[in-house]
Write a protein that holds these residues in place. Structure first.
Motif, PDB file in Angstrom:
ATOM      1  N   SER A  92       0.834  -1.198   0.000  1.00 26.40           N
ATOM      2  CA  SER A  92       0.000   0.000   0.000  1.00 26.40           C
ATOM      3  C   SER A  92       0.871   1.252   0.000  1.00 26.40           C
ATOM      4  CB  SER A  92      -0.932   0.019   1.214  1.00 26.40           C
ATOM      5  OG  SER A  92      -0.231   0.230   2.412  1.00 26.40           O
ATOM      6  N   THR A  93       2.024   1.187   0.668  1.00 29.87           N
ATOM      7  CA  THR A  93       2.932   2.333   0.692  1.00 29.87           C
ATOM      8  C   THR A  93       3.618   2.505  -0.660  1.00 29.87           C
ATOM      9  OG1 THR A  93       3.315   1.858   3.044  1.00 29.87           O
ATOM     10  CG2 THR A  93       4.742   3.477   2.019  1.00 29.87           C
ATOM     11  N   ILE A  94       3.890   1.409  -1.347  1.00 28.60           N
ATOM     12  CA  ILE A  94       4.418   1.501  -2.713  1.00 28.60           C
ATOM     13  C   ILE A  94       3.380   2.151  -3.626  1.00 28.60           C
ATOM     14  CG2 ILE A  94       5.038   0.125  -4.750  1.00 28.60           C
ATOM     15  CD1 ILE A  94       6.530  -1.778  -2.866  1.00 28.60           C
ATOM     16  N   TYR A  95       2.113   1.770  -3.466  1.00 30.48           N
ATOM     17  CA  TYR A  95       1.042   2.428  -4.225  1.00 30.48           C
ATOM     18  C   TYR A  95       1.050   3.935  -3.959  1.00 30.48           C
ATOM     19  CZ  TYR A  95      -1.222  -2.150  -5.053  1.00 30.48           C
ATOM     20  OH  TYR A  95      -1.521  -3.438  -5.437  1.00 30.48           O
ATOM     21  N   ALA A  96       1.167   4.292  -2.680  1.00 31.49           N
ATOM     22  CA  ALA A  96       1.179   5.714  -2.309  1.00 31.49           C
ATOM     23  C   ALA A  96       2.422   6.407  -2.859  1.00 31.49           C
ATOM     24  CB  ALA A  96       1.125   5.856  -0.787  1.00 31.49           C
ATOM     25  N   TYR A  97       3.535   5.694  -2.889  1.00 29.33           N
ATOM     26  CA  TYR A  97       4.766   6.250  -3.465  1.00 29.33           C
ATOM     27  C   TYR A  97       4.548   6.593  -4.936  1.00 29.33           C
ATOM     28  CZ  TYR A  97       9.610   6.540  -5.083  1.00 29.33           C
ATOM     29  OH  TYR A  97      10.785   6.969  -5.653  1.00 29.33           O
TER      30      TYR A  97
ATOM     31  N   ASN B  77      15.147  10.399  -4.126  1.00 28.05           N
ATOM     32  CA  ASN B  77      14.120  11.438  -4.157  1.00 28.05           C
ATOM     33  C   ASN B  77      14.582  12.721  -3.460  1.00 28.05           C
ATOM     34  OD1 ASN B  77      12.330   9.933  -5.618  1.00 28.05           O
ATOM     35  ND2 ASN B  77      10.755   9.830  -4.063  1.00 28.05           N
ATOM     36  N   LEU B  78      15.261  12.577  -2.342  1.00 23.40           N
ATOM     37  CA  LEU B  78      15.771  13.761  -1.642  1.00 23.40           C
ATOM     38  C   LEU B  78      16.801  14.486  -2.504  1.00 23.40           C
ATOM     39  CD1 LEU B  78      16.106  12.357   1.994  1.00 23.40           C
ATOM     40  CD2 LEU B  78      14.374  13.944   1.128  1.00 23.40           C
ATOM     41  N   ARG B  79      17.627  13.727  -3.214  1.00 22.75           N
ATOM     42  CA  ARG B  79      18.640  14.321  -4.096  1.00 22.75           C
ATOM     43  C   ARG B  79      17.983  15.050  -5.260  1.00 22.75           C
ATOM     44  NH1 ARG B  79      21.539  11.893  -8.396  1.00 22.75           N
ATOM     45  NH2 ARG B  79      23.549  12.875  -8.811  1.00 22.75           N
ATOM     46  N   LEU B  80      16.932  14.471  -5.841  1.00 27.54           N
ATOM     47  CA  LEU B  80      16.210  15.129  -6.935  1.00 27.54           C
ATOM     48  C   LEU B  80      15.551  16.422  -6.469  1.00 27.54           C
ATOM     49  CD1 LEU B  80      14.526  12.009  -8.628  1.00 27.54           C
ATOM     50  CD2 LEU B  80      16.341  13.435  -9.598  1.00 27.54           C
ATOM     51  N   ASN B  81      15.012  16.421  -5.259  1.00 30.57           N
ATOM     52  CA  ASN B  81      14.399  17.639  -4.718  1.00 30.57           C
ATOM     53  C   ASN B  81      15.426  18.751  -4.540  1.00 30.57           C
ATOM     54  OD1 ASN B  81      11.773  16.697  -4.620  1.00 30.57           O
ATOM     55  ND2 ASN B  81      11.898  16.019  -2.503  1.00 30.57           N
ATOM     56  N   LYS B  82      16.615  18.402  -4.104  1.00 28.40           N
ATOM     57  CA  LYS B  82      17.668  19.410  -3.941  1.00 28.40           C
ATOM     58  C   LYS B  82      18.033  20.027  -5.289  1.00 28.40           C
ATOM     59  CE  LYS B  82      19.861  17.620   0.269  1.00 28.40           C
ATOM     60  NZ  LYS B  82      21.104  17.030   0.853  1.00 28.40           N
ATOM     61  N   LYS B  83      18.093  19.201  -6.333  1.00 28.95           N
ATOM     62  CA  LYS B  83      18.408  19.704  -7.668  1.00 28.95           C
ATOM     63  C   LYS B  83      17.319  20.668  -8.147  1.00 28.95           C
ATOM     64  CE  LYS B  83      21.287  16.013  -9.617  1.00 28.95           C
ATOM     65  NZ  LYS B  83      21.416  15.020 -10.724  1.00 28.95           N
ATOM     66  N   LYS B  84      16.053  20.310  -7.911  1.00 29.35           N
ATOM     67  CA  LYS B  84      14.960  21.171  -8.357  1.00 29.35           C
ATOM     68  C   LYS B  84      14.949  22.484  -7.574  1.00 29.35           C
ATOM     69  CE  LYS B  84      11.879  17.839 -10.434  1.00 29.35           C
ATOM     70  NZ  LYS B  84      10.522  17.684 -10.929  1.00 29.35           N
TER      71      LYS B  84
ATOM     72  N   THR C 282       5.306  15.603 -16.966  1.00 28.35           N
ATOM     73  CA  THR C 282       5.822  14.563 -16.089  1.00 28.35           C
ATOM     74  C   THR C 282       6.570  15.189 -14.929  1.00 28.35           C
ATOM     75  OG1 THR C 282       7.963  14.343 -17.195  1.00 28.35           O
ATOM     76  CG2 THR C 282       6.136  13.053 -18.100  1.00 28.35           C
ATOM     77  N   ASP C 283       6.859  14.393 -13.939  1.00 22.34           N
ATOM     78  CA  ASP C 283       7.582  14.911 -12.774  1.00 22.34           C
ATOM     79  C   ASP C 283       8.977  15.404 -13.140  1.00 22.34           C
ATOM     80  OD1 ASP C 283       9.355  12.234 -12.177  1.00 22.34           O
ATOM     81  OD2 ASP C 283       7.300  11.711 -12.699  1.00 22.34           O
ATOM     82  N   LYS C 284       9.576  14.821 -14.181  1.00 24.30           N
ATOM     83  CA  LYS C 284      10.901  15.296 -14.619  1.00 24.30           C
ATOM     84  C   LYS C 284      10.788  16.578 -15.437  1.00 24.30           C
ATOM     85  CE  LYS C 284      13.700  11.073 -14.585  1.00 24.30           C
ATOM     86  NZ  LYS C 284      14.632  10.223 -15.374  1.00 24.30           N
ATOM     87  N   GLU C 285       9.740  16.712 -16.233  1.00 28.33           N
ATOM     88  CA  GLU C 285       9.542  17.903 -17.053  1.00 28.33           C
ATOM     89  C   GLU C 285       9.161  19.120 -16.224  1.00 28.33           C
ATOM     90  OE1 GLU C 285       7.826  15.744 -21.127  1.00 28.33           O
ATOM     91  OE2 GLU C 285       6.460  16.399 -19.543  1.00 28.33           O
ATOM     92  N   ASN C 286       8.457  18.876 -15.127  1.00 30.08           N
ATOM     93  CA  ASN C 286       7.925  19.968 -14.298  1.00 30.08           C
ATOM     94  C   ASN C 286       8.897  20.289 -13.172  1.00 30.08           C
ATOM     95  OD1 ASN C 286       6.439  21.765 -12.809  1.00 30.08           O
ATOM     96  ND2 ASN C 286       4.621  20.471 -12.648  1.00 30.08           N
ATOM     97  N   ILE C 287       9.556  21.435 -13.278  1.00 34.81           N
ATOM     98  CA  ILE C 287      10.552  21.829 -12.281  1.00 34.81           C
ATOM     99  C   ILE C 287       9.930  22.057 -10.909  1.00 34.81           C
ATOM    100  CG2 ILE C 287      10.343  24.297 -12.770  1.00 34.81           C
ATOM    101  CD1 ILE C 287      13.323  24.568 -12.385  1.00 34.81           C
ATOM    102  N   TYR C 288       8.608  22.304 -10.877  1.00 26.72           N
ATOM    103  CA  TYR C 288       7.945  22.621  -9.615  1.00 26.72           C
ATOM    104  C   TYR C 288       7.391  21.383  -8.898  1.00 26.72           C
ATOM    105  CZ  TYR C 288       8.288  27.199 -11.726  1.00 26.72           C
ATOM    106  OH  TYR C 288       8.781  28.339 -12.322  1.00 26.72           O
ATOM    107  N   PHE C 289       7.546  20.230  -9.504  1.00 27.02           N
ATOM    108  CA  PHE C 289       7.079  18.994  -8.869  1.00 27.02           C
ATOM    109  C   PHE C 289       8.040  18.612  -7.746  1.00 27.02           C
ATOM    110  CE2 PHE C 289       6.657  14.482  -8.215  1.00 27.02           C
ATOM    111  CZ  PHE C 289       5.295  14.236  -8.367  1.00 27.02           C
ATOM    112  N   VAL C 290       7.494  18.319  -6.571  1.00 25.64           N
ATOM    113  CA  VAL C 290       8.304  17.949  -5.408  1.00 25.64           C
ATOM    114  C   VAL C 290       8.067  16.479  -5.093  1.00 25.64           C
ATOM    115  CG1 VAL C 290       8.789  18.383  -2.968  1.00 25.64           C
ATOM    116  CG2 VAL C 290       8.195  20.289  -4.483  1.00 25.64           C
ATOM    117  N   TYR C 291       9.143  15.719  -4.984  1.00 24.48           N
ATOM    118  CA  TYR C 291       9.047  14.290  -4.685  1.00 24.48           C
ATOM    119  C   TYR C 291       8.847  14.061  -3.184  1.00 24.48           C
ATOM    120  CZ  TYR C 291      10.912  13.684  -9.386  1.00 24.48           C
ATOM    121  OH  TYR C 291      11.105  13.738 -10.755  1.00 24.48           O
ATOM    122  N   THR C 292       8.119  13.000  -2.871  1.00 25.88           N
ATOM    123  CA  THR C 292       7.907  12.597  -1.480  1.00 25.88           C
ATOM    124  C   THR C 292       8.879  11.476  -1.152  1.00 25.88           C
ATOM    125  OG1 THR C 292       5.568  13.150  -1.680  1.00 25.88           O
ATOM    126  CG2 THR C 292       6.202  11.784   0.183  1.00 25.88           C
TER     127      THR C 292
END
Length: 531
Positions: free
Chosen positions: A411-416, A482-489, A520-530
């Protein structure tokens, strides 16, 4: 407009632009409509709310709206998931109620479900997207699989059961992707894991724990007393569960909304508010166009393959779901005792699922709750191996109960997936790949509990132990990425602010414009990963 922007952050008041009438009226000025012009590249939500936020709803209004959603959507999702899991694992009940399929044929019938599941997962997901009626498509499939379930009471041969299980898998392949999409349409990121846990609490992948086990176990226990010479107890189970599925299917067709834009139980004002609630999440809502570029991006995203690995690692142990009653019976209990003794595990597993879902949203985490859920399961698997042949029935039964905690990992993978994927086609693809992997894992898992290893099934128990320990490391790797991708954004946004002379308000305006562009999450600079 300046006054609107100045005060729009205040709570308890609904603000609207001067150019736009009250959303209750459903009438918009021409310039507002032009910003909502149809764009096949954008999200369907653009037609209703446009690229820019033009209305703010009070916190109180949003709380009442969320409550209204909660009264309908999660209960229907829960009913669907309860029905699906009962039907999928009905074989486990039938195995000790006179089922004429035994030995290796039983193993083949168990995995037949996943053959149909795998074969139809991608076609099912994309048919659902192209139709634009995700809930209606789901409801129709539920009605069909209810009929297939009832046909199990007619067949008695291996060939008949194998064929029916394949058809059952085909019909049920759309369930989880559809429910995940529906939850992600109506709920914010910090609400999704909790709502997914609410419907997932109906089941648990190991030992079938959850409300389905409590409900199904007592139903099977009652049916086991049947002495009708004309119909075997296992046939009664199939007729009852098939009929329940058809009722749930009709309920979904009648009441489950396909999207916020077409939700009949919401007023037009509430539909707009529903979309504005999820705008900042940048996840989008719906788009009928299947975009090849988003499919390519999905398959080239390293996180998808780590989710594939995670799904394999936590679901191959699912092999015990078709054998858990046989394992408990091997401790020295009778068939009827087994049916009752397996049910308390459901309460323990339900608490684990709800707690992990709550923690996941509360702390904005996805991988840490998985780690929390795996540790008791690893302890339980170790106990099953270490205490084998010890005769300690109580300890072995408790170990079986502990295995249920890892059920919340799926269920957490689904939420991810729901919280970390944007672009409707990419989201559909990621969900489809996850569920295909789920099917493969269950096929492999069913072959880890072989008849030659009965009744102890030591190789299968060891596989649970090894695979879930490996998943601990994968969970931390996904979190780090995900934390690393958020720092880049964040760094990219700071660069945009510096280059364009933007302030935080300007960034927020740009974020809102991107929300429903079906990026997509990669195309959108404003998307924040959880994480």
């Amino acid at each position: 407009m300046d006054e609107l922007e100045k005060n729009s952050g205040e709570k308890g008041v609904v603000f609207q632009s001067e150019e736009k009438a009250s959303p209750v009226s459903g009438r918009f000025a021409a310039d507002s409509i032009s910003s909502r012009e149809s764009d096949t590249d954008g999200d369907d939500a653009l037609k209703l709310v446009g690229k820019e936020r033009t209305v703010e709803f009070s916190d109180e209004f949003n709380r009442k709206l969320r409550w209204k959603l909660d009264l309908l959507i999660p209960p229907l999702c829960g009913a669907v998931y309860l029905t699906q899991f009962l039907d999928k694992t009905s074989l486990n009940y039938a195995s000790i109620m006179g089922l004429p399929i035994t030995g290796q044929h039983y193993n083949l019938v168990a995995l037949a479900f996943y053959i149909g599941f795998l074969a139809f997962e991608f076609p099912s997901v994309y048919l659902s997207q192209k139709s634009g009626k995700v809930a209606k498509y789901l409801g129709a499939n539920i009605v069909i699989w209810g009929a297939v379930m009832m046909l199990h009471a007619v067949g008695t041969s291996f060939g008949a059961f194998f064929t029916l299980r394949v058809l059952l898998g085909m019909c049920e392949s759309c369930t989880a992707p559809s429910l995940i999409l529906i939850i992600s349409m109506f709920y914010k990121k910090d609400e999704q894991a909790t709502r997914i846990s609410w419907f997932y609490v109906m089941v648990h992948k190991i030992n079938q724990n959850g409300l389905s086990q409590i409900f199904g176990g007592f139903v099977a226990y009652g049916v086991s007393f049947s002495e009708n010479p004309h119909i075997a107890p296992f046939k009664i189970i199939y007729v009852l569960l098939g009929g329940l599925a058809m009722l749930v299917g009709f309920a979904v067709l009648l009441w489950m909304p396909d999207s916020p834009m077409t939700a009949r139980f919401l007023t037009e004002e509430e539909r707009i508010a529903c979309l504005e609630r999820v705008r900042n999440d940048q996840g989008g809502v719906a788009n009928k166009s299947v975009k090849k570029g988003q499919i390519v991006e999905a398959f080239t995203d390293i996180r998808l393959w780590l989710i594939v690995l995670s799904t394999l690692l936590v679901n191959i142990p699912n092999g015990i779901s078709s054998f858990s009653n046989l394992v408990i019976e091997s401790f020295g209990y009778t068939s009827r005792q087994t049916l009752i003794l397996s049910t308390p595990a459901g309460a323990f597993a339900c608490a684990s699922t709800l707690l992990c879902g709550w923690y996941s949203d509360r702390k904005n985490e996805r991988m840490v709750p998985i780690v929390f859920a795996l540790i008791p399961t690893i302890v339980g698997a170790a106990m099953l191996v270490a205490l084998n042949d010890s005769g300690k029935k109580g300890a072995l039964l408790f170990a079986i109960y502990l295995l249920g905690t890892s059920g919340s990992t799926l269920s957490t993978i689904y939420a991810y997936n729901a919280s970390n994927t944007s672009g409707y086609t990419k989201k559909s693809t990621v969900n489809a790949v996850t569920l295909i992997t789920f099917g493969i894992a269950n096929i492999v898992g069913s072959e880890t509990f072989l008849p030659k290893d009965a009744p102890d099934y030591i190789p299968g128990k060891i596989s649970i132990l090894v695979l879930l320990i490996a998943q601990l490391f994968v969970s931390f790797l996904l979190r780090w990425i995900n934390l690393r991708l958020n720092k880049k954004k964040t760094a990219q946004i700071e660069e945009l602010k510096r280059r364009n002379g933007w302030n935080d308000a300007d960034v927020q305006k740009e974020r809102e414009k991107h929300a429903f562009m079906d990026l997509t999450d990669k195309e959108n600079i404003y998307f924040v990963y959880t994480a």
